[in-house]
Design an enzyme around this catalytic site. Sequence first.
Site, PDB file in Angstrom:
ATOM      1  N   SER A   1      89.850  39.261 -67.498  1.00 48.98           N
ATOM      2  CA  SER A   1      88.597  39.881 -67.931  1.00 48.98           C
ATOM      3  C   SER A   1      87.876  40.421 -66.706  1.00 48.98           C
ATOM      4  CB  SER A   1      87.728  38.833 -68.625  1.00 48.98           C
ATOM      5  OG  SER A   1      86.369  39.226 -68.585  1.00 48.98           O
TER       6      SER A   1
ATOM      7  N   LYS B   1      89.546  34.130 -67.894  1.00 49.68           N
ATOM      8  CA  LYS B   1      90.262  34.636 -69.062  1.00 49.68           C
ATOM      9  C   LYS B   1      91.689  35.089 -68.779  1.00 49.68           C
ATOM     10  CE  LYS B   1      88.186  36.187 -72.514  1.00 49.68           C
ATOM     11  NZ  LYS B   1      88.321  35.866 -73.903  1.00 49.68           N
TER      12      LYS B   1
ATOM     13  N   GLU C   1      97.618  42.318 -79.133  1.00 47.84           N
ATOM     14  CA  GLU C   1      96.523  42.956 -79.867  1.00 47.84           C
ATOM     15  C   GLU C   1      96.815  44.433 -80.063  1.00 47.84           C
ATOM     16  OE1 GLU C   1      92.833  40.170 -78.369  1.00 47.84           O
ATOM     17  OE2 GLU C   1      93.708  41.552 -76.961  1.00 47.84           O
TER      18      GLU C   1
ATOM     19  N   HIS D   1      99.068  29.057 -95.857  1.00 44.30           N
ATOM     20  CA  HIS D   1      97.607  29.196 -95.943  1.00 44.30           C
ATOM     21  C   HIS D   1      96.938  28.858 -94.608  1.00 44.30           C
ATOM     22  CE1 HIS D   1      98.108  29.237-100.373  1.00 44.30           C
ATOM     23  NE2 HIS D   1      99.032  28.325-100.111  1.00 44.30           N
TER      24      HIS D   1
END
Length: 436
Positions: free
Chosen positions: A275, A281, A288, A154
């Site tokens: 980025s 970043k 992804e 969970h």
Amino acid sequence: MKLWQGRFEEDSDPVFEKMNRSLGVDAVLLEVDIRASRAHARSLAGCGVLTPEELKAIDQGLEQILSEYTPEQVKAAPYEDIHTFVEATLASKIGPTAGKLHTGRSRNDQVATDFRLFVRKAIGLILADLEALQAALIESGARYSEVIIPAYTHMRRAQPIRWSHYCLAYVEMFSRDASRFEQSLSRVDILPLGSGAVAGSNFPVDREAVARELGFAKISANSLDATCDRDFVIEFLSDAAIMMVHASRMAEDWIMYSTEEFGFLELSEKVTTGSSLMPQKKNPDGFEIIRAKAAMTTGLLTGFLGVMKGLPTGYNKDLQEDKEAVLKTFENVRLSLSVLRLSVRTVTLKTDRLEKAASDSFMGATDLADFLVMKGVPFRSAHEIVARAVREALDQKKQLDQIDLSAFSPFFTDLPAGYLTAENIVNRKGHSPLIP
Ligand code: ARG
């Protein structure tokens, strides 16, 4: 040139041709189409349709085409599909004898044969990729054999496990994927050639010999089935979709585990991006994209199932879309497996952060309950007792191993020191529950 113009008076419309044309996609079948055509030519010579000279001319012409063209060059050629390209190019090399090659054959059994050869090879490459990824996971588990991480249920800390335990979970998933692909292989490895357009061939071709030459394990039994059977495509797509589900779940873990919030993994710069705006970043784009590719791969499977389910028996042009689904899926799978492997090989575990997370002694609550069970307390009561201790520790804002547990059960006075260290909790699994 078209393979079927004779019956027509008019030219087809360019818009329709654009839709009908598959060469931009099926050019990748160049090699398998030529191999299958050479085997077919030999079987035609075997039953007297081609003289030995004609066979030689066809065979050499086909071989030449293969050495002269790459699929990339073929894509833009002005033909309907790869079969038309090969036959037309052969005719330009050896003249009218080329026109004998298509005897007793249709593009229907031809494309089914080509595509089975292609999918068989694709599966071989995927199996090698899966094996390499599994090897990288096993290696990472061994490199960080001492490292313990929290296992989650969970998305909440559940119980500590070794890093290798995590890695080997994915080894299991990918080995099931490999076995699914291997099992599908037996249903891919069947020769349709000799089925003609739908009803079989009028020529006594030796299909067993063709199968042997092309390395097929079996010949198909029924021409009506063989020319429109794409179960092997559906299986490939679904094996791939299941595999991509595993890749995507792993990607999801690694995206989370490498956040500042978790701080468990430092991903290599080889598999991350910066980025354009925010200089600080380091983004996990590879994972992804894998996550998204898993979704798109599932779409290709369901899309192609949709294509198949309403088709009347026999070849229908709808089947041509099988190539795009398989090629895109194949690309998704190979890229994902490669990027995962690279990520596993180059990741650094942030052992200090992991040590801190894994030493959360609330993850030893089950061990405390089991300790009472060993003393003869029924598990349900033990659960209740430890739950009260958990509440108390939370109220006191302390760790579970920092409060006086004997207040909850006299048996806890016997609790060995260090009972709830992550190391001991992990070592207890599969061993004596009394460790240490
Ligand atoms: N490009 C076609 C395909 O992929 C080849 C078979 C065409 N057959 C036909 N009868 N038009 O399925």
